[in-house]
Design an enzyme around this catalytic site. Structure first.
Site, mmCIF file in Angstrom:
data_model
loop_
_atom_site.group_PDB
_atom_site.id
_atom_site.type_symbol
_atom_site.label_atom_id
_atom_site.label_comp_id
_atom_site.label_asym_id
_atom_site.label_seq_id
_atom_site.Cartn_x
_atom_site.Cartn_y
_atom_site.Cartn_z
ATOM 1 N N HIS A 212 38.062 36.542 36.971
ATOM 2 C CA HIS A 212 38.243 35.109 37.185
ATOM 3 C C HIS A 212 38.247 34.442 35.824
ATOM 4 O O HIS A 212 37.256 34.421 35.111
ATOM 5 C CB HIS A 212 37.123 34.545 38.057
ATOM 6 C CG HIS A 212 37.407 33.169 38.587
ATOM 7 N ND1 HIS A 212 37.857 32.140 37.796
ATOM 8 C CD2 HIS A 212 37.311 32.653 39.846
ATOM 9 C CE1 HIS A 212 38.025 31.051 38.536
ATOM 10 N NE2 HIS A 212 37.699 31.343 39.786
ATOM 11 N N GLU A 319 43.291 32.237 48.575
ATOM 12 C CA GLU A 319 43.205 30.905 47.958
ATOM 13 C C GLU A 319 44.328 30.752 46.935
ATOM 14 O O GLU A 319 44.112 30.299 45.807
ATOM 15 C CB GLU A 319 41.841 30.713 47.310
ATOM 16 C CG GLU A 319 40.679 30.868 48.294
ATOM 17 C CD GLU A 319 39.313 30.767 47.636
ATOM 18 O OE1 GLU A 319 39.199 31.111 46.439
ATOM 19 O OE2 GLU A 319 38.359 30.360 48.317
ATOM 20 N N CYS A 403 31.462 26.286 44.226
ATOM 21 C CA CYS A 403 32.250 26.032 43.016
ATOM 22 C C CYS A 403 32.850 24.630 42.999
ATOM 23 O O CYS A 403 32.896 23.983 41.961
ATOM 24 C CB CYS A 403 33.333 27.087 42.855
ATOM 25 S SG CYS A 403 34.447 27.236 44.259
#
Length: 798
Positions: A212, A319, A403
């Protein structure tokens, strides 16, 4: 001299800027610490962030055990059960970052002391060599299941070790600028030094890239602040090695080397952070290959993958970005974090190129798809931001995967830093909000006072106060929506053929200028009290999407100025999903000061089409009321739509009542979306995501049920089910099996005597015919697949 120089660099770095002489961005933002916002619209948002969002985020860090993780890591044990997410540490870092930004404009000693106490806990968890990752350290023998057996082993998968580092650096820089204290910065530097030592292609190092992304941005910023090139070198290494390691997939943008990429793919937040990191490294190294790559990717986004709200990420499957022109509305993901990433990317591209088109995208995202992610009072949050709903979407006070709330926490306080920018003798006015700002132009002090009621009005006033008479160029962004461009490219276009205009006056006299890269330039010798008056025509407009956007065919959206509007249930006493707009709508605009903290409400004539009991289509005239998209879902759950039909082929007629729709629904798993199973809307095919559906996710392998209870006894002899299955990436599959039961006079459930087998085909109606029963209730029992849930578009009974 050094004591003056370092804080200056810190101030610049907060908005990720660097001077030309240091190899950074050619355009320098005016840091938010130099901008005092006194705007009604943004002032309310900043106040809510300061008084609600940030305190809430800190309280959730306490309540959910984020701080406890650091305490455990300071006293590791092989008996500690490691739970939560591997990236939970970042919520602490992001909240400190947001609080630090806030303290720079609103000093608060109590908050400062609270952060000091948190940092004591964080520092105690750091290992001697600088490594700080509680998901491993609290129980090295049995770390988090995503962490792997040793450091960095699962970095390209799910460990998030470098992601933790990135957010730590971002938070540490903000904290140092706000307080002048080295506490957090030293912690972050030690972890960064650990990564520099252990990650690379030299003997004894491991070659990995972030699973990420964000470390690339953070390490670039750390280089700007410290001048230590090793951090920039690692940032570039992490980008250059992507696509060359063993782990390669579109999800994490590792499917090919970054310099060869030309399409936005995979997880939208990861992607936006990586593209932003590429811009940072390009600015600091002069690597034109990076710039060319992100220019290509940006073009793909704005021409084929951008929502009208500025949101990115079409699907919940990963996502992620969808295919070109794949922009569904009800199932749109548009994660709040992705909207923030989209702002970061367009901001950096402006700093590189000086073109207003990037701010056109930034502004659209900021006013719509980003601030929709947090409630007006600052205490509720969206993770996805869909463009259509039947009531299944509500803001939440927090999430297990937090997040988005913590990202909002750190972003909103930084908004003032996006208003202005400077390059030599050029002063860029990019956003319009009331503020008092202190700029430095060509090493001379200039004060700007901006006054406006934007986004409700297109009138902006700027008072210029140089320290002494000074020559410079004021470059005012003329928004794309004024010039007739919804967004750069051809993904969206205005459907009403109107032409808006603008005027600019200096001290009451109209001035003219050819636009250059979207900016109206005024070069003059400015003196104290010079006043610039800007007027943008602002009225409701209708927008159509590119014909290849299947979800928006035969529909229009309504916007006014930078705001996208939506129709929502509290303002309309009919189904907003069944409305049809006039082909040439006339709009009225009314300011409602007491509604949703003050909004402009738009109204227009429309029609509702429905079937009567005989199946005849009936038209009814209605007055359609719309509100800004960012303000929806503040008054309870119900229908909402951004894209509204203006062609019969795209209209959802109000269906006549059915036995199912008039029954009382009960289920083993109740959810707002359950009413979708009897709304009369049938899927076009197995992949149709344009209509509502109900699902049992995240349940797996269980026996679930739904029942219809009728007003009285009914004779039933057949039932049809349309199954929802989002394979291969989603969590729903057709059921393992299912049965229909009826309730006898004693209340017992009896299986029907079916003459046809129970079907489980996707995309079609699975009809079962059975011996007629007289009953007051019918039950559908479903056996979920062993490792998946199941879902239903429609359950019909006759």
């Amino acid at each position: 001299m050094r004591k003056i120089f370092i804080p200056l660099l810190l101030c610049l770095a907060i908005c990720l800027q660097a001077q030309v002489k240091s190899g950074g961005y050619p355009i320098t933002p005016v840091p938010f610490t130099a901008v005092k916002v006194n705007d009604a619209f943004w002032g309310q948002r900043l106040k809510a962030s300061r008084e609600v969002t940030i305190p809430l985020a800190f309280s959730k860090c306490e309540e959910t055990g984020r701080y406890t993780n650091f305490i455990k890591a300071a006293h590791p044990s092989d008996t500690i059960k490691v739970g939560g997410f591997s990236f939970d540490d970042t919520d602490v870092y992001k909240t400190i970052e947001g609080a630090s930004y806030s303290m720079q404009t609103f000093p608060y000693k109590k908050l400062d002391r609270y952060i000091d106490s948190v940092l004591l806990i964080v520092a105690a968890a750091q290992e001697p060599d600088g490594y700080l990752y509680t998901a491993r350290t609290m129980n090295p023998a049995h770390p988090h299941e995503w962490s792997g057996t040793k450091r960095w082993e699962k970095e390209e998968d799910l460990s998030h070790e470098l992601y933790d580092l990135g957010h730590m650096i971002e938070g540490a820089i903000a904290h140092y600028q706000a307080t002048g204290k080295l506490t957090f910065l030293n912690i972050a530097k030690r972890y960064a030094d650990c990564a520099v030592r252990e990650i690379g292609d030299k003997p004894g190092q491991i070659t990995v890239v972030p699973g990420h992304q964000i470390a690339e941005m953070a390490l670039s910023k750390l280089y700007v602040i410290t001048g230590e090139k090793k951090y920039l070198d690692l940032a570039k290494f992490l980008l250059d090695k992507r696509g060359y390691t063993e782990h390669r997939d579109e999800y994490s943008q590792s499917h090919k080397p970054v310099l060869q990429q030309d399409e936005a793919v995979g997880h939208a937040v990861r992607a936006a952070y990586m593209y932003s990191g590429m811009a940072d490294v390009a600015a600091l190294t002069g690597d034109k290959g990076y710039i060319d790559a992100i220019d290509r990717i940006w073009s793909n986004i704005v021409n084929k993958k951008l929502y009208i709200t500025g949101g990115i990420g079409a699907t919940n499957n990963g996502e992620a970005f969808g295919k070109d022109y794949e922009l569904p509305n009800m199932s749109a993901y548009c994660e709040t974090c992705a909207a923030i990433g989209n702002v970061y990317l367009n901001y950096r591209l402006f700093l590189l190129h000086g073109d207003a088109k990037y701010y056109d995208v930034l502004e659209r995202t900021l006013y719509n798809g980003l601030i929709s992610g947090v409630s007006l009072d600052g205490g509720g949050f969206f993770y996805p931001n869909p463009l259509e709903s039947i009531g299944q979407h509500q803001r939440q006070p927090w999430f297990g995967c937090a997040c988005c709330p913590s990202n909002i926490c750190r972003f909103i306080p930084s908004v003032p830093g996006y208003i202005y920018a400077v390059h030599d003798k050029d002063v860029y006015v990019n956003l319009f909000m009331s503020n008092h700002s202190n700029l430095t132009v060509n090493n001379k002090a200039v004060v700007l006072d901006q006054s406006t009621n934007y986004p409700w009005s297109g009138n902006v006033s700027l008072t210029v106060t140089p320290k002494s008479k000074q020559n410079f160029t004021l470059k005012i962004r003329i928004p794309g929506w004024v010039k007739g461009d919804v967004v750069p490219g051809n993904l969206y276009a205005y459907a009403d053929k109107k032409s808006l205009d603008y005027t600019v006056k200096v001290n009451g006299q109209t001035v003219e200028s050819a636009l250059e890269k979207g900016y109206f330039s005024i070069n003059r010798d400015w003196k104290k009290g010079d006043k610039v008056e800007i007027h943008f025509d602002m009225e409701p407009r209708t927008v159509k999407a590119h014909p290849l956007v299947e979800a928006d065919k035969g529909k229009v959206a309504v916007e006014c100025g930078p705001l996208v509007y939506c129709a929502e249930w509290p303002d309309n006493d009919f189904s907003v999903l069944s409305v049809i707009m006039n082909r040439k709508p006339a709009f009225s605009v009314e300011y409602k000061p007491d509604l949703l903290y003050g909004i402009n409400q738009i109204k227009t004539d429309a029609q509702i089409l429905s079937y009567d009991l005989q199946g005849k289509i009936v038209a009814k005239d209605v007055k359609l009321t719309m509100i800004p998209y960012y303000a929806w879902a503040h008054r309870g759950s119900g229908e909402m739509a951004v894209w509204l039909p203006n062609e019969l082929s795209s209209t959802r007629l109000v269906m006549p009542p059915t036995l199912a729709s008039e029954s009382k629904i009960n289920a083993s798993h109740m959810a707002t979306s359950i009413k979708a199973i009897c709304d009369g809307l049938l899927p076009k095919d197995e992949n149709d995501r344009s209509i509502p559906y109900y699902h049992w996710w995240p349940k797996e392998g269980t026996t679930e049920w739904i029942s219809y209870t009728f007003a009285g006894e009914k004779t039933i002899s057949r039932s049809t089910v349309y199954w929802f299955d989002d394979a291969p990436w989603g969590g729903c599959r057709v059921p393992k099996s299912w049965k229909i039961y009826y309730q006898d006079k004693n209340g017992a459930w009896i299986a029907v005597e079916n003459q046809k087998p129970y079907g489980v085909e996707k995309g079609i109606g699975n009809e079962v015919v059975f011996k007629p029963v007289v009953t007051k209730a019918l039950k559908l029992e479903v056996q979920l697949p062993e490792k998946n849930a199941a879902g239903i578009y429609e359950w019909e009974v006759e």
